[in-house]
Design an enzyme around this catalytic site. Structure first.
Site, PDB file in Angstrom:
ATOM      1  CE1 TYR A 158       2.118  -5.714  -7.998  1.00 38.68           C
ATOM      2  CE2 TYR A 158      -0.482  -6.787  -8.593  1.00 38.68           C
ATOM      3  CZ  TYR A 158       0.406  -5.735  -7.824  1.00 38.68           C
ATOM      4  OH  TYR A 158       0.064  -5.668  -6.515  1.00 38.68           O
TER       5      TYR A 158
ATOM      6  CG  PHE B 186       7.336   6.295  -2.875  1.00 44.11           C
ATOM      7  CD1 PHE B 186       8.688   6.574  -3.302  1.00 44.11           C
ATOM      8  CD2 PHE B 186       6.655   7.076  -2.902  1.00 44.11           C
ATOM      9  CE1 PHE B 186       9.680   7.579  -2.551  1.00 44.11           C
ATOM     10  CE2 PHE B 186       7.269   8.403  -3.129  1.00 44.11           C
ATOM     11  CZ  PHE B 186       8.982   8.963  -2.909  1.00 44.11           C
TER      12      PHE B 186
ATOM     13  CG  PHE C 208      -1.933   0.732   1.185  1.00 44.88           C
ATOM     14  CD1 PHE C 208      -3.066   0.850   0.379  1.00 44.88           C
ATOM     15  CD2 PHE C 208      -2.085   2.439   2.052  1.00 44.88           C
ATOM     16  CE1 PHE C 208      -4.189   1.687   0.554  1.00 44.88           C
ATOM     17  CE2 PHE C 208      -2.315   3.389   1.747  1.00 44.88           C
ATOM     18  CZ  PHE C 208      -4.515   2.940   1.130  1.00 44.88           C
ATOM     19  CB  VAL C 209       1.857   3.478  -2.136  1.00 46.65           C
ATOM     20  CG1 VAL C 209       2.844   4.950  -2.761  1.00 46.65           C
ATOM     21  CG2 VAL C 209       3.186   2.331  -2.790  1.00 46.65           C
TER      22      VAL C 209
ATOM     23  CG  ASN D 123      -5.574  -2.805  -8.944  1.00 48.52           C
ATOM     24  OD1 ASN D 123      -4.951  -2.419 -10.071  1.00 48.52           O
ATOM     25  ND2 ASN D 123      -5.267  -2.790  -7.582  1.00 48.52           N
TER      26      ASN D 123
END
Lengths: 195, 195
Positions: free
Chosen positions: A166, A131, A121-122, A159
């Site tokens: 990825y 990040f 999680f960012v 998503n």
């Protein structure tokens, strides 16, 4: 994150449960569920003076070469997410920007065990600044250091942004598996069948 | 099992890797990857005389009420799968019929940790005899005993028989998640990005 995934209904995490599951000294880092915290600061990091306080199982990865000056960051919850590593004079402006949770995993088809990545999680105001890549590469590095052969995680099929991310990093997307979960009353009932 | 899933190409498990990953005494059962072995015998089980040799972290579940007499079992690999628990006179005819591999897991949305079920396998000649249920209920019972809140696993989307079985036992089938896996050269390359 639970909101983002439409899972608020099943969300039962508490501060106590987080402490018990992630921060018990009897469970060394990466041999049990472990959180890596991403912290950023516009100033040089004060953390090196605190290394002796930290577990020797994990030495923080410090990157001083990220040029944040050109990024416009506006964090509406700056005070809430102030880090505990703020230097002796509390003047270093270190803030929590994200986290990742991993735990050791095993897949019977592979020679080496791996790390399972449960959450990455960012925080919203820090997205699009690479990040996420930093967190992922820290996990990959840790897996390598421990002689592990893989990092596994799940992604929601809707998503697309994450799936593209990825695939670009070279991860294999395996479309055929579905998650099953036994919990609550059903778990208890099934456990009784073993009596 | 790798053949069944079309994964022979990635299969790298060896006897040494199994020993290292599953049977190291430094890793107590259920706190690291753990195999439960399903063994059957037409005779009363001799295992009670051997309890002192066993780890106290797991006491075998012995079921003497399964009526195997009415089942026609023809095991073409009987000698290969002879158990090491065959009584002092090696006369108890105990055979390995299946196994399950689990390891502790953590999901940040839930209060309690869980068990992740990596593999469940019942040898072909022992299928349709409710042994899969037995293995699953042993895992559910263990999760309950350890104060855990869930058991998670993956199922292939083409495996309707298994999906039906899991839904009947009360498991939640969550269709939206997909597995991602970073390994091999890609893992090494990504780890280097953290330097």
């Amino acid at each position: 994150m639970a909101e983002y995934h439409g899972l608020s209904e099943i969300f039962t995490t508490t501060e106590t449960s987080l402490c018990n599951n992630l921060f018990k000294s009897s469970n060394p880092p990466f041999h049990s569920p472990t959180a890596l915290i991403l912290e950023i600061s516009p100033n040089p990091f004060p953390i090196t003076t605190k290394l002796s306080d930290l577990s020797t199982d994990f030495i923080p990865i410090i990157k001083n070469n990220c040029n944040l000056d050109n990024l416009e960051i506006s964090d509406p919850e700056l005070e809430t997410f102030k880090s505990k590593f703020n230097g002796e004079n509390n003047n270093c402006n270190v803030y929590v920007a994200g986290h990742v949770i991993v735990f050791p995993s095993y897949n019977g088809f592979f020679e080496k065990p791996g790390l399972y990545l449960d959450q990455m999680f960012v925080r919203k105001c820090y997205r699009g600044m690479r990040f996420g890549k930093m967190l992922f590469s820290a996990v990959a590095l840790q897996a390598e250091k421990m002689g592990m052969g893989m990092v596994d995680w799940l992604v929601a099929d809707w998503n697309e942004e994450s799936i593209n991310f990825y695939e670009k990093m070279g991860a294999h997307y395996i479309p055929e598996y579905r998650l099953c979960k036994l919990y609550g009353d059903q778990l208890q009932q099934y456990a009784k069948k073993s009596d």
